[in-house]
Design an enzyme around this catalytic site. Structure first.
Site, PDB file in Angstrom:
ATOM      1  N   VAL A   1     -12.465  -6.381   1.675  1.00 20.96           N
ATOM      2  CA  VAL A   1     -11.907  -5.192   1.821  1.00 20.96           C
ATOM      3  C   VAL A   1     -11.188  -4.897   2.837  1.00 20.96           C
ATOM      4  O   VAL A   1     -11.399  -5.665   4.127  1.00 20.96           O
ATOM      5  CB  VAL A   1     -13.104  -3.781   1.963  1.00 20.96           C
ATOM      6  N   GLY A   2      -9.713  -4.023   3.168  1.00 24.47           N
ATOM      7  CA  GLY A   2      -8.728  -3.963   3.821  1.00 24.47           C
ATOM      8  C   GLY A   2      -8.939  -2.844   4.668  1.00 24.47           C
ATOM      9  O   GLY A   2     -10.427  -2.317   4.385  1.00 24.47           O
TER      10      GLY A   2
ATOM     11  N   GLY B   1      -4.536  -5.482   6.425  1.00 21.92           N
ATOM     12  CA  GLY B   1      -5.066  -5.281   6.887  1.00 21.92           C
ATOM     13  C   GLY B   1      -6.574  -5.356   7.533  1.00 21.92           C
ATOM     14  O   GLY B   1      -6.436  -4.779   8.722  1.00 21.92           O
TER      15      GLY B   1
ATOM     16  N   THR C   1       0.891  -1.136   0.035  1.00 20.93           N
ATOM     17  CA  THR C   1       0.399   0.402  -0.353  1.00 20.93           C
ATOM     18  C   THR C   1       0.808   1.102   0.138  1.00 20.93           C
ATOM     19  O   THR C   1       2.022   0.923   0.379  1.00 20.93           O
ATOM     20  CB  THR C   1      -0.701  -0.047   1.410  1.00 20.93           C
TER      21      THR C   1
ATOM     22  N   THR D   1       0.130   0.864   6.472  1.00 19.08           N
ATOM     23  CA  THR D   1      -0.005   0.355   5.448  1.00 19.08           C
ATOM     24  C   THR D   1       0.752  -1.202   6.334  1.00 19.08           C
ATOM     25  O   THR D   1       0.632  -1.460   7.492  1.00 19.08           O
ATOM     26  CB  THR D   1       1.152   0.718   4.554  1.00 19.08           C
ATOM     27  N   GLY D   2       0.334  -2.386   5.412  1.00 19.61           N
ATOM     28  CA  GLY D   2       0.499  -3.372   6.543  1.00 19.61           C
ATOM     29  C   GLY D   2      -0.556  -4.286   6.107  1.00 19.61           C
ATOM     30  O   GLY D   2      -1.093  -4.342   5.288  1.00 19.61           O
TER      31      GLY D   2
HETATM   32  N1  GLY Z   1      -2.958  -2.106   4.376  1.00 22.69           N
HETATM   33  C1  GLY Z   1      -3.824  -2.871   2.812  1.00 22.69           C
HETATM   34  C2  GLY Z   1      -4.597  -3.875   2.796  1.00 22.69           C
HETATM   35  O1  GLY Z   1      -4.838  -4.903   3.805  1.00 22.69           O
HETATM   36  O2  GLY Z   1      -6.073  -3.683   2.233  1.00 22.69           O
END
Ligand code: GLY
Length: 319
Positions: free
Chosen positions: A205-206, A230, A176, A227-228
């Protein structure tokens, strides 16, 4: 209160970034920071700056956002994005969009031109059409690298080890992107964009488009982009948590460190955050091997880097 320092930070994901792609990650983050910083220096808003920075990262196939996003289990891209304006807590987000080159700009349009906060899937794409945002064939966002990764995964292999070696040859997963900024007026904003996780179930969906999870911005505290993984980040509402810790008296760096410590303690997930507080002090933290980023503030040059486990705290730049 001290006058805020105009600041912009961008990230290009937190994960085990392969050494051979460090240059590409840094170059993309630098270009994104240059675009956002040019706007801030010209008197533009923090919101304009974070959108411009994230558009550059979405267009760069190095990252898991926009062009070059991971493919889902159907072999298609499905992207999520969010923007948040710290002046009034306005938020716009899109989820599971497939035919829009720059989901971050669609998210901004949802914020400014609809009465809603988030639009998903076909409805989000219909909204894009209604507002003259170009719609592209879904194949246009698929890179050869991702097509190959998906084929290796979905074909399966007689020996799992062989499959892993082949996946490594394609390149390890990407991540991300996001940006946070504070402008000359002391207003903060954030933007985050992602293609989500590799081979995800269609419709997954994250954290990225969820307010407080993938991003949060409030002029009274600061702005954060995450980020990472989700599924873990959303459990601890990580971006809002950073802002709450700033409200409790921590600097952006202390708050980012504490939120990542909470991620490690309370979940099994890995990730990273970038943050700027209402004074313009920067924070960056991660429990992944690396995070790609670029940083710039009034009076300093743009610094792009891959921060590893022993990297100096950004707060050293805040003195
Ligand atoms: N951090 C982005 C996701 O897991 O979708």
């Amino acid at each position: 209160m001290k006058n805020p320092t105009m600041t912009l930070i961008v990230h290009g994901g937190a994960y085990d970034i392969p050494l051979e792609t460090h240059e590409a990650h840094m170059a993309g983050c630098r270009r994104a920071a240059e675009a956002g910083w040019a706007l801030l220096k010209g008197g533009g808003s923090a919101l304009d700056a974070v959108e411009a920075a994230v558009r550059i990262l979405e267009d760069d196939p190095t990252y898991d956002a926009g062009y070059g996003s991971f493919l889902n289990a159907n072999g298609e891209v499905e992207m999520d994005a969010i923007v948040m304006d710290g002046r009034n807590l306005d938020v716009g987000a899109v989820a599971a969009v497939q035919r829009v080159r720059n989901p971050v700009s669609l998210a901004r349009l949802v914020m400014t031109e609809s009465e809603h906060t988030m639009l998903a899937g076909a409805g989000a794409e219909a909204f894009a059409r209604e507002h003259d945002i170009p719609i592209c064939p879904v194949e246009e966002l698929v890179t050869e690298r991702e097509r190959e990764r998906w084929h290796i995964q979905s074909a399966g292999t007689p020996h799992e080890w062989d499959g892993n070696v082949r996946l490594q040859a394609v390149g390890l997963p990407s991540d991300t992107v996001g940006a946070v900024a504070i402008d000359a007026g002391g207003n903060v904003a954030t933007a985050t964009s992602t293609g989500g996780t590799f081979n995800k179930h269609p419709g997954r969906v994250g954290d990225s488009p969820l307010v407080g999870c993938g991003a949060y911005a409030d002029n009274q505290t600061g702005a954060v982009s995450a980020t990472g993984m989700g599924e873990a980040l959303m459990k601890i509402v990580i971006s809002k948590q950073v802002c709450d810790l700033i409200a409790a008296g921590m600097s952006a760096q202390e708050a980012a460190d504490a939120a990542i410590a909470a991620l490690a303690e309370r979940t099994t997930g890995q990730g990273g955050v970038i943050a700027v507080d209402r004074l313009g002090r920067a924070g960056i933290a991660h429990n992944t091997p690396y995070i790609a980023h670029a940083y710039v503030s009034a009076g300093s040059e743009i610094v792009a880097g891959i921060r590893g486990p022993n990297a100096p705290m950004l707060s050293e730049m805040n003195k």
